[in-house]
Write a protein that holds these residues in place. Structure first.
Motif, PDB file in Angstrom:
ATOM      1  N   HIS A   1      38.886 -16.674   3.432  1.00  0.00           N
ATOM      2  CA  HIS A   1      38.438 -15.279   3.361  1.00  0.00           C
ATOM      3  C   HIS A   1      39.229 -14.517   2.315  1.00  0.00           C
ATOM      4  O   HIS A   1      40.431 -14.702   2.157  1.00  0.00           O
ATOM      5  CB  HIS A   1      38.580 -14.585   4.724  1.00  0.00           C
TER       6      HIS A   1
ATOM      7  N   LEU B   1      32.041 -11.131  -4.281  1.00  0.00           N
ATOM      8  CA  LEU B   1      30.850 -11.295  -3.450  1.00  0.00           C
ATOM      9  C   LEU B   1      30.260 -12.687  -3.641  1.00  0.00           C
ATOM     10  O   LEU B   1      29.766 -13.294  -2.683  1.00  0.00           O
ATOM     11  CB  LEU B   1      29.813 -10.223  -3.771  1.00  0.00           C
TER      12      LEU B   1
ATOM     13  N   GLY C   1      31.801 -15.023  -1.354  1.00  0.00           N
ATOM     14  CA  GLY C   1      31.633 -14.743   0.070  1.00  0.00           C
ATOM     15  C   GLY C   1      32.672 -13.813   0.656  1.00  0.00           C
ATOM     16  O   GLY C   1      32.878 -13.791   1.874  1.00  0.00           O
ATOM     17  N   GLY C   2      33.311 -13.006  -0.200  1.00  0.00           N
ATOM     18  CA  GLY C   2      34.349 -12.096   0.275  1.00  0.00           C
ATOM     19  C   GLY C   2      33.862 -10.666   0.421  1.00  0.00           C
ATOM     20  O   GLY C   2      32.660 -10.389   0.410  1.00  0.00           O
ATOM     21  N   ALA C   3      34.814  -9.760   0.562  1.00  0.00           N
ATOM     22  CA  ALA C   3      34.520  -8.341   0.726  1.00  0.00           C
ATOM     23  C   ALA C   3      35.231  -7.534  -0.351  1.00  0.00           C
ATOM     24  O   ALA C   3      36.368  -7.848  -0.717  1.00  0.00           O
ATOM     25  CB  ALA C   3      34.967  -7.850   2.107  1.00  0.00           C
TER      26      ALA C   3
ATOM     27  N   LYS D   1      36.469 -10.618   9.179  1.00  0.00           N
ATOM     28  CA  LYS D   1      35.974 -11.522   8.130  1.00  0.00           C
ATOM     29  C   LYS D   1      34.738 -10.922   7.453  1.00  0.00           C
ATOM     30  O   LYS D   1      33.713 -11.589   7.243  1.00  0.00           O
ATOM     31  CB  LYS D   1      35.670 -12.913   8.692  1.00  0.00           C
TER      32      LYS D   1
ATOM     33  N   LYS E   1      32.040  -9.358   4.891  1.00  0.00           N
ATOM     34  CA  LYS E   1      31.514  -9.751   3.592  1.00  0.00           C
ATOM     35  C   LYS E   1      30.711  -8.586   3.022  1.00  0.00           C
ATOM     36  O   LYS E   1      30.122  -7.803   3.764  1.00  0.00           O
ATOM     37  CB  LYS E   1      30.599 -10.978   3.731  1.00  0.00           C
ATOM     38  N   GLY E   2      30.709  -8.483   1.708  1.00  0.00           N
ATOM     39  CA  GLY E   2      29.933  -7.428   1.076  1.00  0.00           C
ATOM     40  C   GLY E   2      30.783  -6.269   0.602  1.00  0.00           C
ATOM     41  O   GLY E   2      32.017  -6.335   0.600  1.00  0.00           O
TER      42      GLY E   2
END
Length: 312
Positions: free
Chosen positions: A121, A169, A172-174, A228, A230-231
């Motif tokens: 993450h 992104l 798959g992170g934020a 966790k 995302k976005g």
């Protein structure tokens, strides 16, 4: 569940508020600094300190591999006096080079290190103050694109912010689009300019800004990590407002005289196009998504309350 968190940029103004919140939640924190002299500060905050050069791929790779984290939080910027010198918004493209590089090269190095170490993450710092796209309404959501301000001295910085969002992104992170920070150590230079009457309103002061207290920004970051997430999330307070409202109020809280007002043509000549855009065309941001999806609750819902308490 407690995890091992790698905070890149642990001694910045936000890092110093984030690390203690993570520790208080039971997480084990490994935090970086560019200076060995600040390792003691990180230890006082409750973290294991590591010296790392965010622009050196090998340094980043070694630090992440040694830390064996469950998550990485990217808070590296170069806007301090140490790294960038005195703020120079007229030559924004030159002044912002350290931060631009950390948001492009530094982000890429951290993502590569995360992939190599199998870190699942990744949370990165974005920005949502005055830089919403200037078409349409004055307050933007995460669905609205950020402005690139092509042809101005801000373009390279805006492109760096887009790079962060694209690659994080994609992994798959934020990305947390923080508003303008205030809180311990964050706006001391601005308050000094206000007191010296060197921070004028430009034109009608119609440009909007979004603010967030450092502690609220840190709180949102902890939630994004633990959930966790995302976005993209706008991490701003409840009251985006035009400069004509927040700047005189900041002056009042600082015990200063009302800011002077100068015409846009003079501001453009003295301070450059970016300042004119900020003060007359800037777009603020809405925080409904962060509240809804992260369960984020603000201690300082408005800069009105926060400025007053900060400068009391």
């Amino acid at each position: 569940m407690a995890v091992r968190v790698f905070v890149a940029g642990g001694t910045g103004v936000l890092g110093q508020r984030l690390v203690p919140q993570l520790v208080a939640r039971g997480h084990q924190v490994i935090a970086t600094t560019t200076s060995a002299a600040k390792l003691g500060l990180l230890e006082q905050l409750g973290a294991e300190g590591v010296v790392m050069d965010g622009l050196d791929a090998e340094s980043v790779g070694d630090a992440v591999a040694s830390a064996r984290p469950d998550a990485i939080v990217h808070q590296m910027t170069g806007i301090s006096m140490t790294h960038a010198g005195k703020p120079d918004l007229k030559h924004f493209d030159r002044w912002a080079v350290p931060t631009i590089r950390l948001r492009t090269e530094g982000t890429d190095h951290l993502l590569a290190a995360a992939e190599a170490a199998g870190v699942p993450h990744f949370v990165a710092q974005g920005y949502a103050n005055w830089n919403g796209i200037t078409e349409g309404g004055w307050v933007k959501t995460e669905e609205d694109p950020l402005a690139l301000h092509r042809g101005t001295a801000a373009q390279t910085s805006m492109e760096a912010l887009r790079h962060v969002e694209d690659v994080v992104l994609g992994a798959g992170g934020a990305v947390l689009r923080y508003g303008a920070f205030y809180g311990p150590g964050a706006i001391d230079d601005q308050v000094e300019l206000v007191r010296l009457r060197q921070f004028p309103l430009v034109g009608g002061g119609t440009g909007y800004a979004s603010w967030v207290h450092l502690d609220d920004a840190a709180g949102a970051t902890v939630l994004a990590l633990e959930l966790k997430a995302k976005g993209v999330f706008n991490i701003v307070d409840d009251e985006p407002a035009p400069a004509s409202e927040w700047l005189p109020y900041l002056a009042e809280c600082a015990g200063a005289k009302k800011p002077m007002r100068i015409p846009t043509w003079l501001a453009r000549l003295l301070a450059g196009e970016v300042v004119v855009i900020m003060m007359t065309e800037g777009r603020g941001f809405a925080n409904a998504k962060a509240k809804r999806e992260l369960g984020w609750q603000l201690r300082y819902p408005s800069w009105r309350q926060g400025f007053k308490e900060e400068l009391a």
